[in-house]
Write a protein that holds these residues in place. Sequence first.
Motif, PDB file in Angstrom:
ATOM      1  N   PRO A 160     108.036  57.375  32.406  1.00 30.93           N
ATOM      2  CA  PRO A 160     107.701  56.058  32.966  1.00 30.93           C
ATOM      3  C   PRO A 160     106.624  55.357  32.159  1.00 30.93           C
ATOM      4  O   PRO A 160     105.774  55.998  31.530  1.00 30.93           O
ATOM      5  CB  PRO A 160     107.203  56.391  34.376  1.00 30.93           C
ATOM      6  CG  PRO A 160     106.705  57.799  34.270  1.00 30.93           C
ATOM      7  CD  PRO A 160     107.591  58.479  33.259  1.00 30.93           C
ATOM      8  N   GLY A 161     106.682  54.034  32.144  1.00 31.00           N
ATOM      9  CA  GLY A 161     105.637  53.247  31.521  1.00 31.00           C
ATOM     10  C   GLY A 161     104.460  53.073  32.455  1.00 31.00           C
ATOM     11  O   GLY A 161     104.320  53.792  33.444  1.00 31.00           O
ATOM     12  N   PHE A 162     103.622  52.097  32.143  1.00 28.91           N
ATOM     13  CA  PHE A 162     102.440  51.843  32.970  1.00 28.91           C
ATOM     14  C   PHE A 162     102.815  50.966  34.154  1.00 28.91           C
ATOM     15  O   PHE A 162     103.479  49.935  33.993  1.00 28.91           O
ATOM     16  CB  PHE A 162     101.337  51.169  32.151  1.00 28.91           C
ATOM     17  CG  PHE A 162     100.043  51.050  32.896  1.00 28.91           C
ATOM     18  CD1 PHE A 162      99.172  52.123  32.952  1.00 28.91           C
ATOM     19  CD2 PHE A 162      99.713  49.884  33.568  1.00 28.91           C
ATOM     20  CE1 PHE A 162      97.986  52.027  33.662  1.00 28.91           C
ATOM     21  CE2 PHE A 162      98.530  49.773  34.270  1.00 28.91           C
ATOM     22  CZ  PHE A 162      97.660  50.855  34.318  1.00 28.91           C
ATOM     23  N   PRO A 192     116.488  44.404  28.115  1.00 30.69           N
ATOM     24  CA  PRO A 192     117.215  44.694  29.361  1.00 30.69           C
ATOM     25  C   PRO A 192     117.865  46.063  29.396  1.00 30.69           C
ATOM     26  O   PRO A 192     118.130  46.597  30.470  1.00 30.69           O
ATOM     27  CB  PRO A 192     118.257  43.570  29.427  1.00 30.69           C
ATOM     28  CG  PRO A 192     118.408  43.083  28.019  1.00 30.69           C
ATOM     29  CD  PRO A 192     117.072  43.259  27.385  1.00 30.69           C
ATOM     30  N   ASP A 193     118.155  46.654  28.222  1.00 32.62           N
ATOM     31  CA  ASP A 193     118.805  47.966  28.186  1.00 32.62           C
ATOM     32  C   ASP A 193     117.804  49.120  28.130  1.00 32.62           C
ATOM     33  O   ASP A 193     118.206  50.279  28.036  1.00 32.62           O
ATOM     34  CB  ASP A 193     119.740  48.058  26.973  1.00 32.62           C
ATOM     35  CG  ASP A 193     120.887  47.060  27.058  1.00 32.62           C
ATOM     36  OD1 ASP A 193     121.297  46.747  28.186  1.00 32.62           O
ATOM     37  OD2 ASP A 193     121.351  46.597  25.988  1.00 32.62           O
ATOM     38  N   SER A 194     116.528  48.809  28.179  1.00 31.78           N
ATOM     39  CA  SER A 194     115.486  49.839  28.151  1.00 31.78           C
ATOM     40  C   SER A 194     115.010  50.128  29.564  1.00 31.78           C
ATOM     41  O   SER A 194     115.439  49.496  30.528  1.00 31.78           O
ATOM     42  CB  SER A 194     114.298  49.369  27.307  1.00 31.78           C
ATOM     43  OG  SER A 194     113.606  48.332  27.990  1.00 31.78           O
ATOM     44  N   GLN A 195     114.098  51.073  29.676  1.00 27.33           N
ATOM     45  CA  GLN A 195     113.555  51.368  30.996  1.00 27.33           C
ATOM     46  C   GLN A 195     112.666  50.239  31.507  1.00 27.33           C
ATOM     47  O   GLN A 195     112.450  50.098  32.715  1.00 27.33           O
ATOM     48  CB  GLN A 195     112.768  52.679  30.981  1.00 27.33           C
ATOM     49  CG  GLN A 195     111.519  52.661  30.115  1.00 27.33           C
ATOM     50  CD  GLN A 195     110.938  54.051  29.929  1.00 27.33           C
ATOM     51  OE1 GLN A 195     111.616  54.944  29.450  1.00 27.33           O
ATOM     52  NE2 GLN A 195     109.683  54.239  30.318  1.00 27.33           N
ATOM     53  N   ASP A 196     112.166  49.380  30.598  1.00 22.97           N
ATOM     54  CA  ASP A 196     111.407  48.202  31.043  1.00 22.97           C
ATOM     55  C   ASP A 196     112.304  47.239  31.808  1.00 22.97           C
ATOM     56  O   ASP A 196     111.879  46.619  32.785  1.00 22.97           O
ATOM     57  CB  ASP A 196     110.785  47.481  29.844  1.00 22.97           C
ATOM     58  CG  ASP A 196     109.612  48.241  29.252  1.00 22.97           C
ATOM     59  OD1 ASP A 196     109.109  49.159  29.919  1.00 22.97           O
ATOM     60  OD2 ASP A 196     109.216  47.923  28.116  1.00 22.97           O
ATOM     61  N   GLY A 197     113.526  47.070  31.319  1.00 21.41           N
ATOM     62  CA  GLY A 197     114.480  46.185  31.976  1.00 21.41           C
ATOM     63  C   GLY A 197     114.318  44.717  31.633  1.00 21.41           C
ATOM     64  O   GLY A 197     115.016  43.863  32.184  1.00 21.41           O
ATOM     65  N   PHE A 198     113.416  44.382  30.713  1.00 24.59           N
ATOM     66  CA  PHE A 198     113.226  42.969  30.358  1.00 24.59           C
ATOM     67  C   PHE A 198     112.604  42.890  28.959  1.00 24.59           C
ATOM     68  O   PHE A 198     112.049  43.850  28.429  1.00 24.59           O
ATOM     69  CB  PHE A 198     112.312  42.262  31.362  1.00 24.59           C
ATOM     70  CG  PHE A 198     110.856  42.626  31.209  1.00 24.59           C
ATOM     71  CD1 PHE A 198     109.999  41.858  30.433  1.00 24.59           C
ATOM     72  CD2 PHE A 198     110.330  43.762  31.829  1.00 24.59           C
ATOM     73  CE1 PHE A 198     108.656  42.199  30.278  1.00 24.59           C
ATOM     74  CE2 PHE A 198     109.000  44.112  31.690  1.00 24.59           C
ATOM     75  CZ  PHE A 198     108.162  43.324  30.914  1.00 24.59           C
ATOM     76  N   ALA A 225     107.885  46.502  36.657  1.00 26.84           N
ATOM     77  CA  ALA A 225     107.274  47.606  37.405  1.00 26.84           C
ATOM     78  C   ALA A 225     106.571  48.510  36.394  1.00 26.84           C
ATOM     79  O   ALA A 225     105.478  48.201  35.943  1.00 26.84           O
ATOM     80  CB  ALA A 225     108.324  48.366  38.221  1.00 26.84           C
ATOM     81  N   ASP A 226     107.253  49.626  36.015  1.00 24.47           N
ATOM     82  CA  ASP A 226     106.725  50.474  34.939  1.00 24.47           C
ATOM     83  C   ASP A 226     107.045  49.815  33.600  1.00 24.47           C
ATOM     84  O   ASP A 226     108.210  49.604  33.285  1.00 24.47           O
ATOM     85  CB  ASP A 226     107.370  51.857  34.979  1.00 24.47           C
ATOM     86  CG  ASP A 226     106.984  52.642  36.221  1.00 24.47           C
ATOM     87  OD1 ASP A 226     105.923  52.333  36.785  1.00 24.47           O
ATOM     88  OD2 ASP A 226     107.737  53.542  36.619  1.00 24.47           O
ATOM     89  N   VAL A 227     106.012  49.518  32.834  1.00 20.89           N
ATOM     90  CA  VAL A 227     106.205  48.821  31.559  1.00 20.89           C
ATOM     91  C   VAL A 227     105.778  49.737  30.419  1.00 20.89           C
ATOM     92  O   VAL A 227     104.606  50.116  30.313  1.00 20.89           O
ATOM     93  CB  VAL A 227     105.404  47.508  31.514  1.00 20.89           C
ATOM     94  CG1 VAL A 227     105.630  46.797  30.182  1.00 20.89           C
ATOM     95  CG2 VAL A 227     105.792  46.609  32.684  1.00 20.89           C
ATOM     96  N   ALA A 228     106.735  50.084  29.566  1.00 24.08           N
ATOM     97  CA  ALA A 228     106.441  50.953  28.422  1.00 24.08           C
ATOM     98  C   ALA A 228     105.901  50.160  27.236  1.00 24.08           C
ATOM     99  O   ALA A 228     105.032  50.635  26.503  1.00 24.08           O
ATOM    100  CB  ALA A 228     107.694  51.720  28.006  1.00 24.08           C
ATOM    101  N   ALA A 229     106.432  48.933  27.033  1.00 27.83           N
ATOM    102  CA  ALA A 229     106.000  48.087  25.915  1.00 27.83           C
ATOM    103  C   ALA A 229     105.173  46.931  26.461  1.00 27.83           C
ATOM    104  O   ALA A 229     105.714  45.902  26.885  1.00 27.83           O
ATOM    105  CB  ALA A 229     107.204  47.572  25.128  1.00 27.83           C
ATOM    106  N   GLY A 230     103.857  47.077  26.430  1.00 26.42           N
ATOM    107  CA  GLY A 230     102.981  46.059  27.011  1.00 26.42           C
ATOM    108  C   GLY A 230     102.754  44.848  26.144  1.00 26.42           C
ATOM    109  O   GLY A 230     102.326  43.796  26.641  1.00 26.42           O
TER     110      GLY A 230
END
Length: 252
Positions: A160-162, A192-198, A225-230
Amino acid sequence: MLRNTRFKWTLAAVGVFAVAGLIGACDPEDEPTPSTQNDAGTKTDAGTNTDAGSTTDAGTTTDAGTETDAGTEMDAGTETDAGVDAGVTLPLAVDGTWAPSGYMGDGAEEGLVDEPTCITPRPGSGLGTCHKFTYTKKGQGWAGVFWQYPEGNWGKTNTPGFLVPDGAKAVTFYAWSEKGGETVDFFVGYGPDSQDGFEKKLSPAAVLTKEPVKYTLDISKIRYADVAAGFGWSAGGHDEPFVFFIDDIQWN
């Protein structure tokens, strides 16, 4: 005659004493009274263990101290239900939350140098770290960096991201360069295809000047929500070494 008379008196006296002895031996007052044992040691009345010390009624540890009801820690302070650690608030500095560890293109080939060089005064509120990037062209002809959480998370795993607090409307930052005129893409999220979703890109891309300019990535319509790439940037087409600066990167 007198002797016979004395003998009779003696027998009579002996008989009287004998009778008296028998009567004394059978005197009810000399026998233990039946009620003495009942009063002195009636275990039923004096020491009824059932009434005096029934551990079930007097000290039921189940009722008196049920720790499950009194102090269920999961109900009192579950950080999962709360959503975000109580110490995390907006505005949120990107540096110190995400790490600039996702080097891309020539950046992965030692074509980038990141120095914490600041100008005085720092632009904006000066959150996080100030960055001086020096890009030297290598084999791929472009370079870039993602700020990642945790370090090295490219958004393609189950890591999960932050967890960013609700309510952020923008990611803002200041950028400028030594010479001015260079074009740089800025963005947030892996897609959109990553766990960030955007993914949100600055459009049009920034054309840097020599003075700090504030830029805004509008995320007001993005559900996160959980953001891996801030945060992130990329640039290409620079044959000469390219020096530019980024500061005060924040979610707000």
